[in-house]
Design an enzyme around this catalytic site. Sequence first.
Site, PDB file in Angstrom:
ATOM      1  N   ARG A 116       0.842  -1.191   0.000  1.00  0.00           N
ATOM      2  CA  ARG A 116       0.000   0.000   0.000  1.00  0.00           C
ATOM      3  C   ARG A 116       0.878   1.243   0.000  1.00  0.00           C
ATOM      4  O   ARG A 116       2.022   1.211   0.400  1.00  0.00           O
ATOM      5  CB  ARG A 116      -0.891   0.019   1.254  1.00  0.00           C
ATOM      6  CG  ARG A 116      -2.053  -0.938   1.179  1.00  0.00           C
ATOM      7  CD  ARG A 116      -2.846  -0.919   2.474  1.00  0.00           C
ATOM      8  NE  ARG A 116      -3.448   0.384   2.694  1.00  0.00           N
ATOM      9  CZ  ARG A 116      -3.321   1.110   3.805  1.00  0.00           C
ATOM     10  NH1 ARG A 116      -2.607   0.680   4.810  1.00  0.00           N
ATOM     11  NH2 ARG A 116      -3.891   2.280   3.921  1.00  0.00           N
ATOM     12  N   LYS A 181       4.329  -6.448  11.945  1.00  0.00           N
ATOM     13  CA  LYS A 181       3.455  -6.840  10.842  1.00  0.00           C
ATOM     14  C   LYS A 181       3.775  -8.266  10.368  1.00  0.00           C
ATOM     15  O   LYS A 181       4.927  -8.607  10.128  1.00  0.00           O
ATOM     16  CB  LYS A 181       3.666  -5.848   9.694  1.00  0.00           C
ATOM     17  CG  LYS A 181       2.712  -6.041   8.552  1.00  0.00           C
ATOM     18  CD  LYS A 181       2.490  -4.718   7.857  1.00  0.00           C
ATOM     19  CE  LYS A 181       1.888  -4.884   6.495  1.00  0.00           C
ATOM     20  NZ  LYS A 181       1.466  -3.624   5.901  1.00  0.00           N
ATOM     21  N   ARG A 316      -1.464   5.448  12.913  1.00  0.00           N
ATOM     22  CA  ARG A 316      -0.392   5.056  13.834  1.00  0.00           C
ATOM     23  C   ARG A 316      -0.814   5.421  15.248  1.00  0.00           C
ATOM     24  O   ARG A 316      -1.676   6.291  15.426  1.00  0.00           O
ATOM     25  CB  ARG A 316       0.943   5.688  13.456  1.00  0.00           C
ATOM     26  CG  ARG A 316       0.963   7.180  13.528  1.00  0.00           C
ATOM     27  CD  ARG A 316       2.380   7.739  13.352  1.00  0.00           C
ATOM     28  NE  ARG A 316       2.354   9.185  13.213  1.00  0.00           N
ATOM     29  CZ  ARG A 316       2.191  10.051  14.215  1.00  0.00           C
ATOM     30  NH1 ARG A 316       2.044   9.604  15.460  1.00  0.00           N
ATOM     31  NH2 ARG A 316       2.161  11.346  14.001  1.00  0.00           N
TER      32      ARG A 316
HETATM   33  C1  BTN Z   1       0.663  -3.784   2.412  1.00  0.00           C
HETATM   34  O1  BTN Z   1       1.321  -2.795   2.102  1.00  0.00           O
HETATM   35  O2  BTN Z   1       0.468  -4.077   3.588  1.00  0.00           O
HETATM   36  C2  BTN Z   1       0.071  -4.676   1.332  1.00  0.00           C
HETATM   37  C3  BTN Z   1       1.029  -5.710   0.905  1.00  0.00           C
HETATM   38  C4  BTN Z   1       0.460  -6.641  -0.158  1.00  0.00           C
HETATM   39  C5  BTN Z   1       1.518  -7.566  -0.726  1.00  0.00           C
HETATM   40  C6  BTN Z   1       0.919  -8.605  -1.632  1.00  0.00           C
HETATM   41  S1  BTN Z   1       2.049  -9.887  -2.033  1.00  0.00           S
HETATM   42  C7  BTN Z   1       0.940 -10.511  -3.203  1.00  0.00           C
HETATM   43  C8  BTN Z   1       0.328  -9.328  -3.909  1.00  0.00           C
HETATM   44  N1  BTN Z   1       1.159  -8.908  -5.012  1.00  0.00           N
HETATM   45  C9  BTN Z   1       1.699  -7.710  -4.812  1.00  0.00           C
HETATM   46  O3  BTN Z   1       2.471  -7.131  -5.601  1.00  0.00           O
HETATM   47  N2  BTN Z   1       1.294  -7.217  -3.639  1.00  0.00           N
HETATM   48  C10 BTN Z   1       0.388  -8.119  -2.964  1.00  0.00           C
END
Ligand code: BTN
Length: 321
Positions: A116, A181, A316
């Site tokens: 994100r 996380k 946060r």
């Molecule tokens: C975040 O920032 O918390 C979201 C992370 C999401 C990662 C996943 S891995 C599978 C899918 N493909 C990506 O490129 N991103 C999501």
Amino acid sequence: MHPLLRLLQDGRFHSGEALGASLGVSRSAVWKQLQSLQAELSLPIHKVRGRGYRLESPLQLLDEEVLAANSVGPQWPVAVLPCVDSTNAEALKRVAGARALPFVVLAERQTSGRGRRGRSWASPFGENLYYSLVLKIEGGMRQVEGLSLVVGLALLQTIRGAGVSAAGLKWPNDVLVDGRKIAGILLELSGDPADVCHVVIGIGLNVNMLPAERVSIDQPWTSMRAELGRVLDRNELVLELNSQLSRYLEIQQRSGFSALQKEWQDNHLWQGRKVAITAGIQPIEGIVLGVDQSGAIRLSVDGVERSFSGGELSLRLSDDS
Ligand code: BTN
């Protein structure tokens, strides 16, 4: 799976001669294949004189056949790729030609895993889950309301079901254990929201990666293995995640997010905490009251209730929380 990787996945030593004999190629061809495997997958392969080659640690790879044969939940087609830029990007590319929906794209490694708010997602080979599920959106954008929170619940149940009982949710859709996380969710839409539209539900779950490994992540993190002290079977986790997702998505489709609102709040780690939300230049401070029927976060800001929603927002804890 790459035939050479299949031979090496036990983590034991294999001589160049034995590998060549199994593959029906010369020792120098084995050497070349090892080089390209190492480069393509960024996978360390050790060579010891007189003993041969071995992987740093044994691998248990994702397997389309195992997944298809053992699914007791939804019969979603699952594609497993050894290496891809991003499973979300790949899933978006596959939407146009898809024979069946929903479908799942998994990868052993991502070279540009996205998170994100423009962040990247660390995606080393063979350790974690990089999972994208594509759904068709029917019935307008209301169906997307609260969707990322619904996915968070399914993911949380998968993680807890495997034994990580301290896992909880952080709005909008992080899963944390003791402030670190363990998993994240990225939803991406394609098509025309007023017409035919698809959503890619991207999930990154830290499964067997250990903090001692050479991954650089700009926030505190953990993994299921770090929490449980054992290696987890990722194929089993995929099957459980599919089942949980199908169960929760069905509830949402039938009754909307409001049917899951209380369950979500009960699992929100920051319920009642003082937080700051970054919605513009100036963070806004407030006490977390809960989430509304669309999944927006409700804060008490100077005694006045305000709701915030949007994929770019982040929460946060306040310094004096
Ligand atoms: C975040 O920032 O918390 C979201 C992370 C999401 C990662 C996943 S891995 C599978 C899918 N493909 C990506 O490129 N991103 C999501």
